[in-house]
Motif scaffolding. Sequence first.
Motif, PDB file in Angstrom:
ATOM      1  N   HIS A 198       0.907  -1.235   0.311  1.00  0.00           N
ATOM      2  CA  HIS A 198       0.143  -0.095   0.623  1.00  0.00           C
ATOM      3  C   HIS A 198       1.287   1.372   0.109  1.00  0.00           C
ATOM      4  CE1 HIS A 198      -2.298  -3.283   1.825  1.00  0.00           C
ATOM      5  NE2 HIS A 198      -3.352  -2.339   1.304  1.00  0.00           N
ATOM      6  N   LEU A 199       2.049   0.905   0.480  1.00  0.00           N
ATOM      7  CA  LEU A 199       3.300   2.114   0.787  1.00  0.00           C
ATOM      8  C   LEU A 199       4.281   2.181  -0.750  1.00  0.00           C
ATOM      9  CD1 LEU A 199       4.563   1.693   3.402  1.00  0.00           C
ATOM     10  CD2 LEU A 199       2.392   3.731   3.801  1.00  0.00           C
ATOM     11  N   LYS A 200       3.157   2.979  -1.955  1.00  0.00           N
ATOM     12  CA  LYS A 200       4.155   3.247  -3.314  1.00  0.00           C
ATOM     13  C   LYS A 200       5.580   4.373  -2.863  1.00  0.00           C
ATOM     14  CE  LYS A 200       0.388   1.501  -5.044  1.00  0.00           C
ATOM     15  NZ  LYS A 200       0.621  -0.050  -5.581  1.00  0.00           N
ATOM     16  N   ALA A 201       5.138   4.978  -2.007  1.00  0.00           N
ATOM     17  CA  ALA A 201       7.197   6.024  -2.476  1.00  0.00           C
ATOM     18  C   ALA A 201       7.118   5.801  -0.218  1.00  0.00           C
ATOM     19  CB  ALA A 201       6.653   7.190  -2.629  1.00  0.00           C
ATOM     20  N   LEU A 202       8.436   5.655  -0.358  1.00  0.00           N
ATOM     21  CA  LEU A 202       8.955   5.958   1.543  1.00  0.00           C
ATOM     22  C   LEU A 202       9.218   7.110   1.417  1.00  0.00           C
ATOM     23  CD1 LEU A 202      10.728   2.761   2.014  1.00  0.00           C
ATOM     24  CD2 LEU A 202       8.459   3.162   1.825  1.00  0.00           C
ATOM     25  N   ASP A 203       8.892   7.673   2.358  1.00  0.00           N
ATOM     26  CA  ASP A 203       9.518   9.549   3.247  1.00  0.00           C
ATOM     27  C   ASP A 203      10.367   9.305   3.940  1.00  0.00           C
ATOM     28  OD1 ASP A 203       7.879  10.516   1.045  1.00  0.00           O
ATOM     29  OD2 ASP A 203       6.014  10.803   2.281  1.00  0.00           O
ATOM     30  N   MET A 204      11.298   9.339   4.309  1.00  0.00           N
ATOM     31  CA  MET A 204      12.492   8.634   4.589  1.00  0.00           C
ATOM     32  C   MET A 204      13.159  10.044   5.324  1.00  0.00           C
ATOM     33  SD  MET A 204      14.460   5.836   3.067  1.00  0.00           S
ATOM     34  CE  MET A 204      13.522   4.538   2.751  1.00  0.00           C
ATOM     35  N   THR A 205      13.088  10.264   6.755  1.00  0.00           N
ATOM     36  CA  THR A 205      13.951  11.162   7.787  1.00  0.00           C
ATOM     37  C   THR A 205      15.195  10.884   7.271  1.00  0.00           C
ATOM     38  OG1 THR A 205      12.020  12.259   8.368  1.00  0.00           O
ATOM     39  CG2 THR A 205      13.944  13.233   9.545  1.00  0.00           C
ATOM     40  N   ILE A 206      16.379  11.596   7.197  1.00  0.00           N
ATOM     41  CA  ILE A 206      17.776  10.990   7.096  1.00  0.00           C
ATOM     42  C   ILE A 206      18.512  12.538   7.827  1.00  0.00           C
ATOM     43  CG2 ILE A 206      17.591   9.545   5.415  1.00  0.00           C
ATOM     44  CD1 ILE A 206      19.497  11.849   3.658  1.00  0.00           C
ATOM     45  N   ILE A 207      19.795  11.630   8.379  1.00  0.00           N
ATOM     46  CA  ILE A 207      20.571  12.722   8.673  1.00  0.00           C
ATOM     47  C   ILE A 207      22.199  12.336   8.098  1.00  0.00           C
ATOM     48  CG2 ILE A 207      21.869  12.990  10.742  1.00  0.00           C
ATOM     49  CD1 ILE A 207      20.012  12.619  12.707  1.00  0.00           C
ATOM     50  N   ARG A 208      22.454  13.379   7.468  1.00  0.00           N
ATOM     51  CA  ARG A 208      23.743  13.455   6.593  1.00  0.00           C
ATOM     52  C   ARG A 208      25.229  13.413   7.403  1.00  0.00           C
ATOM     53  NH1 ARG A 208      21.855  14.338   1.171  1.00  0.00           N
ATOM     54  NH2 ARG A 208      21.328  11.929   1.107  1.00  0.00           N
ATOM     55  N   THR A 209      26.126  12.616   6.382  1.00  0.00           N
ATOM     56  CA  THR A 209      27.591  12.465   7.733  1.00  0.00           C
ATOM     57  C   THR A 209      27.543  14.706   8.295  1.00  0.00           C
ATOM     58  OG1 THR A 209      28.502  13.194   5.719  1.00  0.00           O
ATOM     59  CG2 THR A 209      27.990  11.206   6.315  1.00  0.00           C
ATOM     60  N   ASP A 210      27.485  15.472   7.217  1.00  0.00           N
ATOM     61  CA  ASP A 210      27.510  17.075   8.165  1.00  0.00           C
ATOM     62  C   ASP A 210      26.672  17.470   9.025  1.00  0.00           C
ATOM     63  OD1 ASP A 210      25.216  16.710   6.032  1.00  0.00           O
ATOM     64  OD2 ASP A 210      26.065  18.310   5.086  1.00  0.00           O
ATOM     65  N   GLY A 211      25.237  16.470   9.825  1.00  0.00           N
ATOM     66  CA  GLY A 211      24.511  16.609  10.737  1.00  0.00           C
ATOM     67  C   GLY A 211      23.409  17.087  10.186  1.00  0.00           C
ATOM     68  N   ARG A 212      23.517  17.648   8.666  1.00  0.00           N
ATOM     69  CA  ARG A 212      22.234  17.940   8.304  1.00  0.00           C
ATOM     70  C   ARG A 212      20.807  17.077   8.195  1.00  0.00           C
ATOM     71  NH1 ARG A 212      22.933  20.051   2.485  1.00  0.00           N
ATOM     72  NH2 ARG A 212      23.870  18.160   2.786  1.00  0.00           N
ATOM     73  N   ARG A 213      19.897  16.999   8.629  1.00  0.00           N
ATOM     74  CA  ARG A 213      18.258  16.450   8.492  1.00  0.00           C
ATOM     75  C   ARG A 213      17.588  17.043   7.289  1.00  0.00           C
ATOM     76  NH1 ARG A 213      17.641  14.518  13.617  1.00  0.00           N
ATOM     77  NH2 ARG A 213      18.827  15.447  15.409  1.00  0.00           N
TER      78      ARG A 213
END
Length: 427
Positions: free
Chosen positions: A404-419
């Motif tokens: 049922h989930l066509k797309a996955l909205d992900m919250t990530i933290i990059r190596t430089d600290g950005r969200r």
Amino acid sequence: MSRIFNSKIRNLLHIDDSQLRCIWNGYRFWHSKHEFHKNKELPNNNTNTTRNRLFVFSGVIGALGFYIFFEHKRKNFKWINEEIQKFRNNVNLFGVVNAAVPVGNVLAGRREQFNFIADVAEKVSPTVVYIEIKDTRRFDFFTGKPMTASNGSGFIVKEDGLILTNAHVVINKPHSRVDVRLKDGREFTGVVETVDTVSDLATVRIPVKGLTALKLGSSSKLRPGEFVVALGSPLTLSNSVTAGVVSSTQRGSDELGLHNKMTYIQTDAAITFGNSGGPLVNLEGEAIGINSMKVTAGISFAIPSDYAKAFLARTPATKPPDLAKGRRYMGITMLTLSPDIIMELRQRKQPVPEDVNHGVLVWKVILGSPAHSGGLQPGDIVTHVNGKPILAAADIYAALGDEHLKALDMTIIRTDGRRLNVTITPE
């Protein structure tokens, strides 16, 4: 009589004939001068005569005393000069600097004696292969050949062409072809025979015989601190060699956030993406592990060879899964961030924010995959998917299995600290 007298004087004064003759001539000269002056004095003067005799006697005694004194001093000074010269010869206040001495003979033979890493690599490297996964749906514009989706390593375990590697190397993309290149440059198309997704092991067979096989050692006898050598094709660089030591022989899967009830070998030998599936060998040239994953510099893991022995001996063979009918494909390799891993990452100066206590670490992204197209990068930490917290890699697999989930909205933290927020559409 005078001769006897002269010998006694010489023995008494410790002088030779020439020195005595010198004293006598000096006395005669002085006496002649004294007689000359004495003749000018008044005759028959007894007082003057006694005085003159005493004066002569004291003059002789004084001359002898002065001679003896100065001769003694001269001998002492000569002895002192000799001692000083000896001291100068034996003692150097400023140190002694010798000329450079060639050391070629001293170092000769050390390459053959101490290059044990090179000896292991020379023995094992003919058994290591480069594995390239080709996407049969995408073709290079200039060559017309299928494009490379990912790559990895493997090693020959049987002379009839059986190759052992990681499961995630050969089944990570649908509609793919497995190409295998040997060290001598020959290339073959491989067929995936058996797969074990729990232990992350797989076998590939190529149509050739008479190959050099690598012996599987006993990982149960491995000790922390042992030298190990990792071979493979990191970043598509074939036949690369890295070395290190065993950090731990029994790193539990629960410590890594995995749920496969396995133990892993932890090493500081450099293992990067292309090393996956390559051998981790001991100094006897035996494979005691299969390179699996890298968390950060100095922290890498390998599957113990005892699991590989059990996998090869298992019957009936497990057929490779049909990815077209299985769960959806995203194109990443990930690792659950347990509290122990998070703490170790922070100790190694990795940018893990203090408020992060869960998530998964993306340590490989396949080129051309949905994850790559969506903007995921190696080193990203996924903390939430569609607003739900991610506690383990199983949560990602569960989201991929939800049709049922066509797309996955992900919250990530990059190596430089950005969200950041990225959207991935699985295939």
